[in-house]
Design an enzyme around this catalytic site. Sequence first.
Site, short mmCIF file in Angstrom:
data_model
loop_
_atom_site.label_atom_id
_atom_site.label_comp_id
_atom_site.label_asym_id
_atom_site.label_seq_id
_atom_site.Cartn_x
_atom_site.Cartn_y
_atom_site.Cartn_z
N TYR A 142 28.10 52.59 43.33
CA TYR A 142 29.02 52.98 44.65
C TYR A 142 30.09 53.68 44.00
O TYR A 142 30.80 52.83 43.41
CB TYR A 142 29.17 51.77 45.50
CG TYR A 142 29.80 52.16 46.65
CD1 TYR A 142 29.03 52.84 47.69
CD2 TYR A 142 31.04 51.51 47.09
CE1 TYR A 142 29.77 52.94 48.83
CE2 TYR A 142 31.73 51.82 48.25
CZ TYR A 142 30.83 52.65 49.11
OH TYR A 142 31.62 53.02 50.36
N ASP A 238 34.65 54.95 37.01
CA ASP A 238 34.90 54.23 38.05
C ASP A 238 35.29 52.69 37.85
O ASP A 238 34.61 51.94 38.00
CB ASP A 238 33.80 54.46 39.28
CG ASP A 238 34.30 54.06 40.77
OD1 ASP A 238 35.46 53.01 40.78
OD2 ASP A 238 33.82 54.22 41.85
N LYS A 266 41.82 48.72 44.23
CA LYS A 266 41.67 47.12 44.48
C LYS A 266 42.75 46.39 43.92
O LYS A 266 43.83 46.38 44.44
CB LYS A 266 40.25 46.68 44.14
CG LYS A 266 39.21 47.19 45.00
CD LYS A 266 37.92 46.23 44.93
CE LYS A 266 36.74 46.90 45.43
NZ LYS A 266 36.64 47.08 46.89
#
Length: 424
Positions: A142, A238, A266
């Site tokens: 994702y 990522d 995050k």
Amino acid sequence: MNRNDELFERAQRVIPGGVNSPVRAFRAVGGTPRFIAEGQGAYLIDADGNRYLDLVQSWGALLFGHAREEIMRAAGEAATRGTSFGAPTELEVELAERITDAMPSVDMVRLVSSGTEAAMSAIRLARGSTGRPGVIKFDGCYHGHSDPMLAKGAGSGVATFGIPGSPGVTEGAARDTLTAPYNDLGVVAALLDAHRDTVACVIVEPIAANMGVVPPELGFLEGLRDLCDRHGALLIFDEVITGFRVAYGGAQFLYGVTPDLTVLGKVMGGGYPCAAFGGRGDVMSRLAPIGPVYQAGTLAGNPVAVAAGIATLDLARERDPYPELDARADRLTAGLAKAFEETATRCTINRVESMFSLFFTPGPVRNYEEAAAADHERYARFFHHMLERGVYLPPSGYELWTLSAAHTDEEIDTTIEAAASFPG
Ligand code: HOZ
């Protein structure tokens, strides 16, 4: 009717599905989502006053648990000086310097507000600087919900709901997205051959964490580096989840593989909306205002989020929580494996450092197909078994479990004990 039910009913009248991000709705596991009133270290407290041991930690964002004092203080102090300027600040420079120091592959970095934005911008930059349209991604990985990344096999939320992509993504946006199974270098090599000189980049989660946790097999990341070099494509890691979580230097430090561009989010925002993309100076120099590739944002480098990010990274550098996180995650996953061995429930636990997840399948789980073949209905029953015993797991078998520095051996043992009584 309890307060969670009441709030869910009210929420559904004014927010689609009652939630602001689909997986939160508990649809994969059933039941009413818990509306969180407060977070305290390793714990969540819901609107009814129930206390849960939290193994989600805002999907990995909280390296030091909820409401860690130093981070809250830094953000609070920053807010008293103003919450948004639409102009540069010294704090942004400081956060950027910390990131470039932590990751030698990152010469320059641009701050944005979310992982979706960061990944989308990194891909545009890769296309803009190579002059090529194609992007190779992996099934089950994702990279946020931008159109080209939702096109095929997007992982996480769309995997949870079993949908192949999303209406609203045009054929045009999907055309240049190519997909390969995770851990399969052969398919990547074949795609690069078949689409010679048209692939701008290969984007990968160096440790996949949006189909449950799936580690890279030995040589996979090195192989991607080599293939990208041979075909003139950029390699994008990522590291929204892995960055500053598996090690201060991220997965690229752990595996010793250097990407051209890195996407972050995050942990680097300390629980605030803050993300980034960065990498090779020659590539980053193609960004406006020094280059032609456009990207912008009013709240990019927001002073409150940046202050929280700096406080988090300083804590991580000074306290080095990583060996303890690794040891506790090891204790937890070993305990779970033993508990399930005794109940004869067949499961596979994948773990890298403090990122892990449990699949109800004999395994192995090396890619999306194998993750999807696990028994997700059993996971739903397990989720509720744990919730009833005060342990909050991700409400989907396709999401990662994680720990924070606020989790102690006591919390680990509570989790193992709760799991041990799962009837299967
Ligand atoms: N699928 C997202 C995490 N990988 C969920 C985020 C959220 O619901 O907050």
